[in-house]
Design a protein around this motif. Structure first.
Motif, PDB file in Angstrom:
ATOM      1  N   ARG A  60      13.827   1.392  -3.123  1.00 47.62           N
ATOM      2  CA  ARG A  60      12.657   2.090  -2.574  1.00 47.62           C
ATOM      3  C   ARG A  60      11.408   1.766  -3.386  1.00 47.62           C
ATOM      4  N   ARG A  61      11.569   1.609  -4.701  1.00 48.92           N
ATOM      5  CA  ARG A  61      10.416   1.287  -5.541  1.00 48.92           C
ATOM      6  C   ARG A  61       9.907  -0.120  -5.278  1.00 48.92           C
ATOM      7  N   ARG A 102       0.836  -1.209   0.000  1.00 47.76           N
ATOM      8  CA  ARG A 102       0.000   0.000   0.000  1.00 47.76           C
ATOM      9  C   ARG A 102       0.865   1.250   0.000  1.00 47.76           C
ATOM     10  N   SER A 103       1.961   1.226   0.755  1.00 45.96           N
ATOM     11  CA  SER A 103       2.869   2.369   0.805  1.00 45.96           C
ATOM     12  C   SER A 103       3.497   2.625  -0.559  1.00 45.96           C
ATOM     13  N   THR A 104       3.920   1.558  -1.216  1.00 47.11           N
ATOM     14  CA  THR A 104       4.521   1.701  -2.540  1.00 47.11           C
ATOM     15  C   THR A 104       3.502   2.239  -3.540  1.00 47.11           C
ATOM     16  N   SER A 143       9.170  10.597 -12.060  1.00 46.08           N
ATOM     17  CA  SER A 143       9.763  10.791 -10.736  1.00 46.08           C
ATOM     18  C   SER A 143       9.864   9.469  -9.986  1.00 46.08           C
ATOM     19  N   PHE A 144       8.827   8.642 -10.122  1.00 48.46           N
ATOM     20  CA  PHE A 144       8.828   7.349  -9.447  1.00 48.46           C
ATOM     21  C   PHE A 144       9.946   6.468  -9.999  1.00 48.46           C
ATOM     22  N   GLN A 145      10.150   6.505 -11.301  1.00 50.32           N
ATOM     23  CA  GLN A 145      11.213   5.701 -11.917  1.00 50.32           C
ATOM     24  C   GLN A 145      12.590   6.195 -11.515  1.00 50.32           C
ATOM     25  N   ASN A 146      12.716   7.472 -11.136  1.00 55.81           N
ATOM     26  CA  ASN A 146      14.005   8.016 -10.706  1.00 55.81           C
ATOM     27  C   ASN A 146      14.363   7.639  -9.275  1.00 55.81           C
ATOM     28  N   LEU A 147      13.383   7.151  -8.513  1.00 60.37           N
ATOM     29  CA  LEU A 147      13.682   6.693  -7.154  1.00 60.37           C
ATOM     30  C   LEU A 147      14.609   5.490  -7.220  1.00 60.37           C
ATOM     31  N   PRO A 148      15.428   5.283  -6.184  1.00 57.50           N
ATOM     32  CA  PRO A 148      16.263   4.077  -6.170  1.00 57.50           C
ATOM     33  C   PRO A 148      15.387   2.829  -6.279  1.00 57.50           C
ATOM     34  N   LYS A 149      15.891   1.837  -6.989  1.00 56.09           N
ATOM     35  CA  LYS A 149      15.122   0.621  -7.226  1.00 56.09           C
ATOM     36  C   LYS A 149      14.687  -0.024  -5.915  1.00 56.09           C
TER      37      LYS A 149
END
Length: 121
Positions: A47-48, A26-28, A39-45
């Motif tokens: 964290r994603r 749910r958080s993800t 922006s989501f794709q730029n997060l570290p893998k």
């Protein structure tokens, strides 16, 4: 004995790890919903994919618990069925020692797979 030290803890572990995974998922999804796709794709893998990592850790810990306690449960059931006389003292001691080592295995798994656990956070 088998219910108290094997089945009940296994059920509790499965339910708890499922709840943890659901919260991580749910958080993800919430994070993904708040951010645009770029922006989501730029997060570290890491964290994603926190929900995938959480699921892997939960499955591994549960699997190791089952593997370490199953021999003890089998020996206990053999004794309960009235065939305890066929078991040697060593045949009873080895599964008990393996089962008791499962407590240490959980910490090793967390230390190896959870960076925050390694850092003490």
């Amino acid at each position: 004995l088998t219910l108290a030290v094997f089945v009940l803890p296994m059920v509790v572990m499965i339910v708890c790890y499922y709840a943890i995974w659901r919260a991580a998922r749910r958080s993800t999804l919430a994070l993904k919903g708040m951010m645009d796709l770029g922006s989501f794709q730029n997060l570290p893998k890491k964290r994603r994919n926190v929900d995938v990592h959480t699921a892997k850790v939960g499955v591994l810990v549960t699997l190791l618990f089952i593997l370490s306690w199953t021999p003890f449960a089998i020996v206990a059931l053999i004794g309960w069925a009235g065939y305890g006389h066929v078991l040697t003292p060593l045949a009873g001691a080895i599964p008990a020692a393996i089962a008791k080592m499962s407590v240490v295995v959980n910490y090793v798994v967390y230390a190896a797979l959870m960076p925050d656990f390694k850092r003490g956070r």
